[in-house]
Write a protein that holds these residues in place. Sequence first.
Motif, mmCIF file in Angstrom:
data_model
loop_
_atom_site.group_PDB
_atom_site.id
_atom_site.type_symbol
_atom_site.label_atom_id
_atom_site.label_comp_id
_atom_site.label_asym_id
_atom_site.label_seq_id
_atom_site.Cartn_x
_atom_site.Cartn_y
_atom_site.Cartn_z
ATOM 1 N N ARG A 122 0.772 -1.209 0.046
ATOM 2 C CA ARG A 122 -0.148 0.067 -0.163
ATOM 3 C C ARG A 122 0.832 1.429 -0.102
ATOM 4 N N ALA A 123 1.925 1.049 0.556
ATOM 5 C CA ALA A 123 2.838 2.502 0.700
ATOM 6 C C ALA A 123 3.507 2.691 -0.633
ATOM 7 N N ALA A 124 3.707 1.520 -1.375
ATOM 8 C CA ALA A 124 4.458 1.799 -2.520
ATOM 9 C C ALA A 124 3.448 2.474 -3.645
ATOM 10 N N ILE A 125 2.277 2.079 -3.504
ATOM 11 C CA ILE A 125 1.121 2.911 -4.388
ATOM 12 C C ILE A 125 0.995 4.255 -3.976
ATOM 13 N N TRP A 126 1.007 4.605 -2.752
ATOM 14 C CA TRP A 126 0.668 5.774 -2.027
ATOM 15 C C TRP A 126 2.205 6.658 -2.526
ATOM 16 N N LEU A 127 3.339 6.125 -2.433
ATOM 17 C CA LEU A 127 4.505 7.089 -2.737
ATOM 18 C C LEU A 127 4.325 7.176 -4.430
ATOM 19 N N ALA A 128 4.006 6.222 -5.087
ATOM 20 C CA ALA A 128 3.944 6.595 -6.619
ATOM 21 C C ALA A 128 3.052 7.578 -6.855
ATOM 22 N N ARG A 129 2.185 7.738 -6.108
ATOM 23 C CA ARG A 129 1.099 8.966 -6.571
ATOM 24 C C ARG A 129 1.624 10.460 -6.007
ATOM 25 N N ILE A 130 2.664 10.508 -5.169
ATOM 26 C CA ILE A 130 3.240 11.764 -4.567
ATOM 27 C C ILE A 130 4.594 12.092 -5.282
ATOM 28 N N ALA A 131 5.427 11.091 -5.437
ATOM 29 C CA ALA A 131 6.814 11.351 -5.737
ATOM 30 C C ALA A 131 7.052 10.224 -6.796
ATOM 31 N N GLN A 132 8.271 10.580 -7.585
ATOM 32 C CA GLN A 132 9.010 9.892 -8.353
ATOM 33 C C GLN A 132 10.421 9.359 -7.712
ATOM 34 N N PRO A 133 10.718 8.464 -7.038
ATOM 35 C CA PRO A 133 12.041 8.350 -6.283
ATOM 36 C C PRO A 133 12.687 7.731 -7.528
ATOM 37 N N GLY A 134 14.022 8.199 -7.319
ATOM 38 C CA GLY A 134 15.173 7.708 -8.494
ATOM 39 C C GLY A 134 16.251 7.072 -7.773
ATOM 40 N N PRO A 135 17.219 6.703 -8.467
ATOM 41 C CA PRO A 135 18.443 5.719 -8.186
ATOM 42 C C PRO A 135 19.119 6.160 -7.073
ATOM 43 N N ARG A 136 19.008 7.695 -6.750
ATOM 44 C CA ARG A 136 19.820 8.117 -5.575
ATOM 45 C C ARG A 136 19.015 7.897 -4.066
ATOM 46 N N ALA A 137 17.811 7.750 -4.467
ATOM 47 C CA ALA A 137 16.789 7.458 -3.151
ATOM 48 C C ALA A 137 17.025 6.111 -2.707
ATOM 49 N N LEU A 138 17.258 4.995 -3.741
ATOM 50 C CA LEU A 138 17.551 3.744 -3.545
ATOM 51 C C LEU A 138 18.967 3.692 -3.239
ATOM 52 N N MET A 139 20.048 4.171 -3.456
ATOM 53 C CA MET A 139 21.263 4.227 -2.913
ATOM 54 C C MET A 139 21.607 4.519 -1.496
ATOM 55 N N THR A 140 20.563 5.666 -1.291
ATOM 56 C CA THR A 140 20.585 6.225 0.178
ATOM 57 C C THR A 140 20.072 5.130 1.089
ATOM 58 N N ALA A 141 18.886 4.590 0.750
ATOM 59 C CA ALA A 141 18.169 3.686 1.363
ATOM 60 C C ALA A 141 19.061 2.375 1.656
ATOM 61 N N GLN A 142 19.774 1.948 0.626
ATOM 62 C CA GLN A 142 20.520 0.890 0.656
ATOM 63 C C GLN A 142 21.657 1.006 1.665
ATOM 64 N N GLY A 143 22.162 2.263 1.513
ATOM 65 C CA GLY A 143 23.440 2.520 2.739
ATOM 66 C C GLY A 143 22.789 2.320 4.115
ATOM 67 N N LEU A 144 21.823 2.949 4.600
ATOM 68 C CA LEU A 144 21.076 2.742 5.673
ATOM 69 C C LEU A 144 20.713 1.321 6.040
ATOM 70 N N LEU A 145 20.028 0.406 5.198
ATOM 71 C CA LEU A 145 19.787 -0.681 5.247
ATOM 72 C C LEU A 145 21.156 -1.831 5.479
ATOM 73 N N GLY A 146 22.055 -1.363 4.988
ATOM 74 C CA GLY A 146 23.465 -2.153 4.949
ATOM 75 C C GLY A 146 23.875 -1.897 6.442
ATOM 76 N N ILE A 147 23.894 -0.544 6.990
ATOM 77 C CA ILE A 147 24.288 -0.578 8.429
ATOM 78 C C ILE A 147 23.318 -1.207 9.422
ATOM 79 N N TYR A 148 21.946 -1.437 9.085
ATOM 80 C CA TYR A 148 20.935 -1.986 9.695
ATOM 81 C C TYR A 148 21.251 -3.799 9.723
ATOM 82 N N GLY A 149 21.619 -4.120 8.603
ATOM 83 C CA GLY A 149 21.863 -5.588 8.172
ATOM 84 C C GLY A 149 23.128 -5.945 9.257
#
Length: 253
Positions: A122-149
């Motif tokens: 549901r959150a993915a559908i909501w985000l697609a309506r209000i924004a168009q995240p790109g590769p930078r958003a993915l890489m930033t999220a991946q850095g944080l997820l790497g620390i979490y992992g």
Amino acid sequence: MIDWTFIALAAAGGFVGGAMNALAGGGSFATMPTLIALGLPSTIANATSNVALQPAAMASAWAYRHGLGPVMGVTMRRIAAITFGGALMGSLLLFLTPPRAFDVIVPWLLLTATMAIAAGPRAAIWLARIAQPGPRALMTAQGLLGIYGGYFGGGIGMMLTAAWGLLSGRSPAQLAAPRTLMLATANAAATLVFIATGMVAWAQCLPMLAGGIVGGWSGALIGRRLPVGIIRGWTLLLTLVTTLVFFWRGYFA
């Protein structure tokens, strides 16, 4: 004298954890409680769980290898490098964390993973309506997820699925192969740190590692055939139960 019950329990926990990681992530929800039940402090249990599941993660990644490909235009090599660096930082942070502080922090990390999985589609559908995240958003999220992992690892596969689904709008089935590879990458980085700092309880780790390899390969084969809804529902249920148990253990036990 060999304690076969001890070995069987560790191996069974590894099998379930390896299969869960291959299906949807969250293998630590099986292995870490098993190791704590076998008498390990929470930080040592977390490190040992990570090392025990590493070969299983690699077996699963190999089984899924034909489904690998870029995510939002970012290559697997770049995502892996970001994940590896973040996991090194997270695992060093775990080494510096006292066990009691970890017991207090972990339930909130688990709750975050539970909410991410529950709200993912549901959150993915909501985000697609209000924004168009790109590769930078993915890489930033991946850095944080790497620390979490690297720091905890519990639910990292599910967190990856939720975050990538949120940003790219792709289904969990489409993300299974890259998610499994990044899980193995984060585990590899953390494994180096945990072995170097002496945080691994090998008596528990080795039988769990053997069970995890069998479970990881089996889970990947099963995951190709099971409906996405069944995998997601089972994972969400297990995550919720584990979160409640760790809240009780961290704050009321």
